[in-house]
Structure formats: structure tokens, C-alpha cells
Design a protein around this motif. Structure first.
Motif: not given
Lengths: 244, 281
Positions: B87-110
């Protein structure tokens, strides 16, 4: 470095804020831009700094037309504008180049000259208004700007701190001899600090007159000579007609 | 006047001011850990007593000791670690993936007006879809295995992180950017030396709420179909009429969820110590 403005003006959304301002500052001279609020003093200063490029007219530094930010120009804002995530020392080294040790040594020297040695590791949130403004002075001076632009740098401070920092500014000016342009609405400050005062008036602001203060430094704050200059400045501002 | 006074005292007490916590005497009875444990402990004791008196039927709400026993039993036979880990592994991977996508798109849009015009309407439209609605589609696309679960969690993490990055970058004080410009910083240097540190607080807020959603979505993902994990324990507990297994799983979720948030909180206090925030009395 000399600074020359020729018929500089700035229009915001079709409304002129300041028009036809021309003056020349010789190397090492302290020029005051004085006027009531809304006459475009700060607008002019931003044009000189290069932060604002949409002005009319010509600005020359050392005889060369400039447009944009110059590395040799320093700017001191009305507020300290310290970066809150950097401590005092790192704020002062912010604009410096070179290796870390050299930068810190240089910053330390300027911190000492503004009386803040020993406070290097404090963060801006731990500073009083006067201390923060001192750090800002150190930061502005650390890059050894040949032209230093000051936008009402002491207006937010109490009377005593203000006098202290004015003297401090003169002290560092004596050793570094930067050309300074000081925007102020404080007649006492202008008379105490400046070699020449350019009085702006009206909306849009235009140059009302230029007053040279020949009084040698150090000047006596309460002297009758300065009082006479102040009377002259106030007369040229002609405040009575505006309230009438 | 007051300002002048503080200026003077500021200069003379500057040395001691740098360590403000040293002077404050600590009252052992008001330690936050102690204060925070009063109600949970009280609750557990009352619950245990009421269970022993058979006020609650054991097949519906077992006593805390029984639940602890269940957890201890799982720890002994080793199954607990597998569940917690996956469960922790799933959360961590999802968290990293979601954060990475958000950082890329969020910075571009920002940073770029055009990127905002290009991406933001679509992202906002996707945001208004309840994220759990994606579950069946993801299972259809990626099967019942790990990818669909991690994608699910990443979607949940993405939005809060993205929104906070965009608003953080948009909210950077123009006055500080001008300071950077006055020192001749180029765009890249401005981003690194002013915009990033200034938007860090908002980014960290996004990370924490993103992580919270990550834990929420892992439950949804594991309820849908899993052969291991804390969410799977919930299903097992329901199917075998074992409320102690369900509550044990809930307790474990609470513990590791809190733990992961605590790590981020620590990170936050370490990196944002410069913030001028009001201290509570």
C-alpha cells in the motif's frame, strides 16, 4: 558616472504622468528629485533604472544612450525588499558575483559600514524596520554601483532612524562617490543630502526649477542656511495654490 | 516611536534574538505530544471498558485489545508487512508520478501566459470530473494490476499539487522579482533564485494535500480489486464478517498516513523556517 536625461516623459494608458524632464548629473553628484505625490518622481526613477522601458526621450549614462537594466546601476527601494528566505549575509551577497568566500568578505565589510556586523545569520523576519533598511543599503552598495537610485528610501522610518541612515548614506558616499539620484518628498532630507534639487510640479509633472545647494558638507541640520534653502524649495512647490 | 524603540532594542538584543526558544521555560504538562494524546487515550479506555461490559456486540465493534491482537497476529505471521509495504509503495509511486506531472505542467502554466491559455482550460475541465469516476476506465485500459492503481493515485495527487504550484508562482511578489531584475538576473536565474523559493510554501501545501488524497485514492484503488494491501484487508474483513480486520486496517491507514504527513511537515518546517508566521499562544 554621469547621467543625462533629455526630454524624458512617461505616459500611462494615454495619460501623461511626467513630461519633458531634462537634467544632468555629474559623476559623484547627489541629485534630489522632489515633488508632491503623483508628480512622477518614482516613474522617472524607474525609467532611469531600466525597470521601465516604455518612456519617451533619451537617457544617457556616460554619454551612451541606454535602454534596459545596467549592471552598474543600483536601486534602493522604498521598502527594504529583502528576500525572506535568505539571511542577512546572503541578502547582501545576492547581487554579487565571484566565489563564495570573496562575496561574503565583501558583504561583511558593507554590513560593518551600516553598523550590522554580527547580525549575519539573522533572517529578515527577525529584523526591525530600520535594521532591514540598513541591510538594503548594504545590499545596494555591495555591488559598488556607479549610479545609485534611491526611491524614498527612508520615508517609512521614524525620524531618528531616518537621520542616522541619512548620515550613513553620506558616509558611504564619501568613500565610494557614486552618482546618486534621490527621490523624496521630504524637504529637510533633500536640503540635507543633495547637491542639486530638481523640483517637479503638476500633473503631469514637469520640472519647476532647479536649486543648487552650495553649502559644504557636513551640513548642520538646523542651520539658517539650510532653512533658507528649505524656504526656497517650499516656495517653488507653491503648495498654497493646490489647496485653494 | 514604537518602531524606533524596537530598532534600538533590536540592535542590542540581536544576539539573543537569534535563539528565541532557549529562553522559554518548558512546562512538561503542556507538551504537545501529551496534550494531543489525552482524548485518543480516553476514547480507547472508554471503548475497551464498554466492550468488556458487552455494551457493543463483539461481532460489530470488537474491543481495542482484540484489534491490537489482530494487528499483532498479522505481524507475527508476517502478512502485515506485505500489506503495509504494497500500500505504501502504491501511494509513493502514485505520489511521485502525480507530483512530477504537476510540477512540469504547473510550472509551464505558471510561467507562460500561452501555456496557461493552452493547458489550463482542459486541466480545469478534467478537475471537475470526480476522480473516482476514472477507476473503471483505468482498469479497462491497464488491467487490474499495479499500473491502474498507481495511475489512479497519481490523478488524485496531481490536482492539488498542480493548483498550488500555479497559484504559488502567480503569487510571487512583483517587488522581489524587480530586485532580481535590478541585479541583472536572466529568466532562468530569476526562476531559480526568486520564483522557486518564493513559491515553495505554496508548493509544500500542495504536496501535503496531494499526499492526503493519495491515501484516499489508494483505498478506492485497492477496494476495486487487489490481492494484497490494506484496502484489500478491508474487503477481506467485510467478506469474512471480521470487523476487527476492518478496524485494524483503518488503524494502520491512520498510522502510516499520519507518519507520511509528519515527514512532509518536518520537511516544511525545515525549509520554511524563514517564514514570518504568527506563533499561537
Amino acid at each position: 558616472m554621469s547621467l543625462q536625461l533629455e526630454r524624458v516623459g512617461r505616459t500611462f494608458a494615454g495619460k501623461p504622468a511626467v513630461q519633458d524632464v531634462s537634467f544632468r548629473a555629474e559623476p559623484g553628484e547627489i541629485i534630489g528629485l522632489l515633488g508632491t505625490s503623483g508628480c512622477g518622481k518614482s516613474t522617472l526613477l524607474r525609467a532611469i533604472s531600466g525597470l521601465d522601458n516604455a518612456y519617451d526621450g533619451v537617457i544617457e549614462i556616460n554619454g551612451k544612450k541606454v535602454n534596459g537594466i545596467q549592471k552598474t546601476t543600483g536601486f534602493m527601494f522604498q521598502e527594504p525588499r529583502l528576500l525572506p528566505w535568505l539571511n542577512v549575509l546572503d541578502n547582501v551577497t545576492f547581487g554579487l558575483e565571484g566565489n563564495r568566500e570573496e562575496k561574503q568578505k565583501k558583504a561583511g565589510r558593507y554590513l560593518e559600514s551600516v553598523g550590522l556586523a554580527g547580525n549575519e545569520i539573522l533572517y529578515p523576519k527577525q529584523l526591525s524596520g530600520g535594521m532591514a533598511q540598513r541591510v538594503a543599503i548594504a545590499r545596494a552598495l555591495a555591488t559598488s554601483p556607479e549610479i545609485l537610485l534611491l526611491d524614498e528610501p527612508f520615508s517609512a522610518l521614524d525620524a531618528f532612524t531616518k537621520m542616522q541612515l541619512q548620515d550613513l548614506l553620506l558616509e558611504v558616499w564619501r568613500s565610494y562617490r557614486s552618482t546618486m539620484v534621490l527621490v523624496t518628498h521630504d524637504v529637510d532630507e533633500a536640503a540635507y543630502l543633495c547637491d542639486r534639487i530638481i523640483v517637479l510640479r503638476g500633473q503631469p509633472g514637469t520640472v519647476e526649477r532647479e536649486i543648487a545647494i552650495t553649502e559644504s558638507r557636513p551640513r548642520e541640520r538646523g542651520s539658517s542656511e539650510l532653512a533658507a534653502y528649505k524656504a526656497e524649495i517650499l516656495a517653488s512647490l507653491d503648495l498654497t495654490t493646490e489647496t485653494a | 516611536m514604537a518602531k524606533n524603540q524596537s530598532e534600538v532594542s533590536g540592535i542590542f538584543t540581536a544576539g539573543s534574538k537569534s535563539k528565541p526558544s532557549a529562553a522559554k521555560p518548558k512546562n512538561p504538562f503542556t507538551h504537545p505530544l501529551l496534550l494531543g494524546s489525552i482524548f485518543p487515550l480516553l476514547l480507547v479506555v472508554v471503548w475497551e471498558v464498554l466492550s468488556r461490559l458487552e455494551v457493543f456486540p463483539a461481532y460489530q465493534l470488537p474491543a481495542p485489545s482484540v484489534i491490537l491482537g489482530t494487528i499483532a497476529g498479522m505481524a507475527e505471521d508476517g502478512t502485515l508487512w506485505g500489506h503495509v509495504f504494497i500500500t505504501s509503495y502504491r501511494v509513493l509511486m502514485g505520489f511521485l508520478l502525480g507530483t512530477a506531472a504537476a510540477v512540469v505542467l504547473g510550472s509551464l502554466v505558471g510561467f507562460y501566459k500561452h501555456a496557461e491559455a493552452l493547458f489550463d482550460p482542459l486541466i480545469q475541465a478534467f478537475r471537475s470530473i470526480p476522480s473516482l469516476a476514472w477507476v473503471p476506465l483505468f482498469i479497462l485500459w491497464m488491467g487490474i494490476g499495479e499500473p491502474s492503481k498507481i495511475a489512479m493515485i497519481a490523478v488524485g495527487v496531481f490536482f492539488p499539487v498542480y493548483l498550488n504550484i500555479v497559484s504559488g508562482i502567480g503569487g510571487v511578489d512583483r517587488k522581489l522579482i524587480e530586485v532580481g531584475k535590478m541585479y541583472g538576473l536572466n529568466m532562468f536565474q530569476l526562476v531559480r533564485r526568486i520564483i522557486l523559493p518564493a513559491s515553495l510554501p505554496s508548493f509544500l501545501v500542495g504536496l501535503r494535500s496531494g499526499l492526503g488524497l493519495g491515501w484516499m485514492f489508494v483505498v478506492a484503488a485497492e477496494l476495486m480489486g487487489a490481492s494484497q494491501g490494506l484496502g484489500y484487508l478491508l474487503v477481506v474483513g467485510q467478506n469474512t464478517l471480521a470487523p476487527e480486520t476492518i478496524i485494524a486496517s483503518i488503524v494502520l491507514f491512520a498510522v502510516i498516513g499520519k507518519l507520511s504527513d509528519w515527514i512532509l511537515k518536518k520537511l516544511e518546517t525545515r525549509t520554511l523556517h524563514w517564514q514570518d508566521r504568527a506563533a499561537k499562544s
